[in-house]
Design a protein around this motif. Sequence first.
Motif, PDB file in Angstrom:
ATOM      1  N   HIS A  15       0.827  -1.215   0.000  1.00  0.00           N
ATOM      2  CA  HIS A  15       0.000   0.000   0.000  1.00  0.00           C
ATOM      3  C   HIS A  15       0.859   1.263   0.000  1.00  0.00           C
ATOM      4  N   SER A  16       0.502   2.211  -0.850  1.00  0.00           N
ATOM      5  CA  SER A  16       1.301   3.438  -0.999  1.00  0.00           C
ATOM      6  C   SER A  16       1.349   4.271   0.287  1.00  0.00           C
ATOM      7  N   GLU A  17       0.306   4.187   1.105  1.00  0.00           N
ATOM      8  CA  GLU A  17       0.261   4.992   2.323  1.00  0.00           C
ATOM      9  C   GLU A  17       1.088   4.407   3.470  1.00  0.00           C
ATOM     10  N   THR A  18       1.388   3.133   3.395  1.00  0.00           N
ATOM     11  CA  THR A  18       2.073   2.481   4.517  1.00  0.00           C
ATOM     12  C   THR A  18       3.458   1.936   4.163  1.00  0.00           C
ATOM     13  N   ARG A  19       3.784   1.914   2.882  1.00  0.00           N
ATOM     14  CA  ARG A  19       5.036   1.272   2.444  1.00  0.00           C
ATOM     15  C   ARG A  19       6.276   1.947   3.025  1.00  0.00           C
ATOM     16  N   SER A  20       6.336   3.272   2.977  1.00  0.00           N
ATOM     17  CA  SER A  20       7.523   3.986   3.474  1.00  0.00           C
ATOM     18  C   SER A  20       7.746   3.740   4.961  1.00  0.00           C
ATOM     19  N   ALA A  21       6.668   3.787   5.739  1.00  0.00           N
ATOM     20  CA  ALA A  21       6.779   3.531   7.175  1.00  0.00           C
ATOM     21  C   ALA A  21       7.173   2.082   7.437  1.00  0.00           C
ATOM     22  N   PHE A  22       6.671   1.173   6.618  1.00  0.00           N
ATOM     23  CA  PHE A  22       7.002  -0.248   6.701  1.00  0.00           C
ATOM     24  C   PHE A  22       8.507  -0.452   6.533  1.00  0.00           C
ATOM     25  N   LEU A  23       9.091   0.245   5.560  1.00  0.00           N
ATOM     26  CA  LEU A  23      10.537   0.162   5.323  1.00  0.00           C
ATOM     27  C   LEU A  23      11.316   0.851   6.437  1.00  0.00           C
ATOM     28  N   ALA A  24      10.839   2.030   6.858  1.00  0.00           N
ATOM     29  CA  ALA A  24      11.531   2.789   7.899  1.00  0.00           C
ATOM     30  C   ALA A  24      11.616   1.994   9.195  1.00  0.00           C
ATOM     31  N   ALA A  25      10.644   1.137   9.435  1.00  0.00           N
ATOM     32  CA  ALA A  25      10.635   0.288  10.634  1.00  0.00           C
ATOM     33  C   ALA A  25      11.466  -0.983  10.453  1.00  0.00           C
ATOM     34  N   HIS A  26      12.040  -1.154   9.260  1.00  0.00           N
ATOM     35  CA  HIS A  26      12.900  -2.310   8.939  1.00  0.00           C
ATOM     36  C   HIS A  26      12.181  -3.643   9.147  1.00  0.00           C
ATOM     37  N   ILE A  27      10.887  -3.653   8.915  1.00  0.00           N
ATOM     38  CA  ILE A  27      10.115  -4.874   9.138  1.00  0.00           C
ATOM     39  C   ILE A  27      10.529  -6.039   8.238  1.00  0.00           C
ATOM     40  N   PRO A  28      10.965  -5.801   6.977  1.00  0.00           N
ATOM     41  CA  PRO A  28      11.399  -6.942   6.170  1.00  0.00           C
ATOM     42  C   PRO A  28      12.492  -7.788   6.823  1.00  0.00           C
ATOM     43  N   LEU A  29      13.307  -7.178   7.670  1.00  0.00           N
ATOM     44  CA  LEU A  29      14.400  -7.917   8.308  1.00  0.00           C
ATOM     45  C   LEU A  29      13.880  -9.042   9.201  1.00  0.00           C
ATOM     46  N   TYR A  30      12.668  -8.893   9.730  1.00  0.00           N
ATOM     47  CA  TYR A  30      12.092  -9.945  10.568  1.00  0.00           C
ATOM     48  C   TYR A  30      11.802 -11.207   9.756  1.00  0.00           C
ATOM     49  N   LEU A  31      11.692 -11.058   8.440  1.00  0.00           N
ATOM     50  CA  LEU A  31      11.375 -12.199   7.575  1.00  0.00           C
ATOM     51  C   LEU A  31      12.618 -12.957   7.121  1.00  0.00           C
ATOM     52  N   TYR A  32      13.776 -12.342   7.200  1.00  0.00           N
ATOM     53  CA  TYR A  32      14.981 -12.950   6.659  1.00  0.00           C
ATOM     54  C   TYR A  32      15.352 -14.294   7.295  1.00  0.00           C
ATOM     55  N   PRO A  33      15.120 -14.487   8.618  1.00  0.00           N
ATOM     56  CA  PRO A  33      15.390 -15.826   9.163  1.00  0.00           C
ATOM     57  C   PRO A  33      14.606 -16.930   8.447  1.00  0.00           C
ATOM     58  N   PHE A  34      13.414 -16.607   7.946  1.00  0.00           N
ATOM     59  CA  PHE A  34      12.625 -17.602   7.214  1.00  0.00           C
ATOM     60  C   PHE A  34      13.269 -17.910   5.853  1.00  0.00           C
ATOM     61  N   LEU A  35      13.874 -16.885   5.248  1.00  0.00           N
ATOM     62  CA  LEU A  35      14.531 -17.089   3.949  1.00  0.00           C
ATOM     63  C   LEU A  35      15.843 -17.844   4.096  1.00  0.00           C
ATOM     64  N   HIS A  36      16.388 -17.875   5.304  1.00  0.00           N
ATOM     65  CA  HIS A  36      17.621 -18.618   5.567  1.00  0.00           C
ATOM     66  C   HIS A  36      17.366 -20.118   5.673  1.00  0.00           C
ATOM     67  N   THR A  37      16.129 -20.533   5.882  1.00  0.00           N
ATOM     68  CA  THR A  37      15.836 -21.949   6.116  1.00  0.00           C
ATOM     69  C   THR A  37      16.081 -22.769   4.846  1.00  0.00           C
ATOM     70  N   VAL A  38      16.422 -24.043   5.055  1.00  0.00           N
ATOM     71  CA  VAL A  38      16.738 -24.912   3.914  1.00  0.00           C
ATOM     72  C   VAL A  38      15.876 -26.175   3.871  1.00  0.00           C
ATOM     73  N   SER A  39      15.081 -26.415   4.918  1.00  0.00           N
ATOM     74  CA  SER A  39      14.237 -27.606   4.932  1.00  0.00           C
ATOM     75  C   SER A  39      13.274 -27.578   3.752  1.00  0.00           C
ATOM     76  N   LYS A  40      13.116 -28.736   3.108  1.00  0.00           N
ATOM     77  CA  LYS A  40      12.261 -28.808   1.926  1.00  0.00           C
ATOM     78  C   LYS A  40      10.854 -29.318   2.237  1.00  0.00           C
ATOM     79  N   THR A  41      10.518 -29.414   3.524  1.00  0.00           N
ATOM     80  CA  THR A  41       9.161 -29.849   3.883  1.00  0.00           C
ATOM     81  C   THR A  41       8.159 -28.759   3.492  1.00  0.00           C
ATOM     82  N   ARG A  42       6.913 -29.165   3.334  1.00  0.00           N
ATOM     83  CA  ARG A  42       5.891 -28.222   2.869  1.00  0.00           C
ATOM     84  C   ARG A  42       5.697 -27.020   3.795  1.00  0.00           C
ATOM     85  N   PRO A  43       5.673 -27.202   5.126  1.00  0.00           N
ATOM     86  CA  PRO A  43       5.513 -26.031   5.994  1.00  0.00           C
ATOM     87  C   PRO A  43       6.613 -24.990   5.797  1.00  0.00           C
ATOM     88  N   PHE A  44       7.861 -25.436   5.628  1.00  0.00           N
ATOM     89  CA  PHE A  44       8.964 -24.500   5.425  1.00  0.00           C
ATOM     90  C   PHE A  44       8.919 -23.868   4.042  1.00  0.00           C
TER      91      PHE A  44
END
Length: 302
Positions: free
Chosen positions: A106-135
């Motif tokens: 959303h254009s109204e919330t994207r800048s604040a979303f980035l300023a809060a560095h929220i994407p960094l909370y997702l990076y541990p999930f991208l580090h995972t290597v398990s090939k099971t469906r939940p991962f």
Amino acid sequence: MREGIMSAQESPTALQQQSVDREKIYMWVIELANIETRENALLELSKKREVVPDLAPMLWNSFGTIAALLQEIINIYPAINPATLTAHQSNRVCNALALLQCVASHSETRSAFLAAHIPLYLYPFLHTVSKTRPFEYLRLTSLGVIGALVKTDEQEVITFLLTTEIIPLCLRIMESGSELSKTVATFILQKILLDDSGLSYICQTYDRFSHVAMILGKMVLSLAKEPSARLLKHVVRCYLRLSDNARACVALRQCLPDQLRDATFVMCLQEDKSTKHWLAQLLKNLETRSVGPVVIAPLSPQ
């Protein structure tokens, strides 16, 4: 005129229905703050995110909501290592990620979303290597949030991502993820490359360029065995964009996989005119663009 009268007659019912739906949305947003009612609220709001245009501002501006979504993410960290994530846990956190994707889009919330560095909370999930469906579901949904950011083609998004580890994370998924995860990760890399600062960043050092070229080369070899027109499109577009950089163009003359020069993908490209055009332009760039002497070591995609 009669159609206008009918529309006016019907509108109170439609408005009443909208009002009921809005009340439910408000209730679910409030329920996110309560751990006992949160799971159902996550499920219901994730279903409605496509049909409530102002859901993102509601989520961002309501008290405690973003904190509750981040709590859902952090609560899953212990299930990552050792890999014990269950389908139920994955579904629940992915509903929270779907709402964060709504905020990221959303254009109204994207800048604040980035300023809060929220994407960094997702990076541990991208580090995972398990090939099971939940991962796999967890990685794909997390990539979807980043994909929603880059889809906007905004400079601040690329500037933010270049300060993080998103490129090596995407490259790892491009090498070993499922076809769908590979496709989203390659799309993210493509969007970064299409930005001038992203292209400059990747071509700034030999190590960065060679890592990208190596992974793209491996993907081409894999696609030659198991074709995917959708994935090939993004791979070719990445190569074409790299050829816009003079030094990278010289290196690509040496390391571009033969499968992109011969007839390997003829059938795959038959009904995909854009990819066919991009590949032809790439080969033309490698033939015609010349630069001064550039010393760059040979690269191998293998």
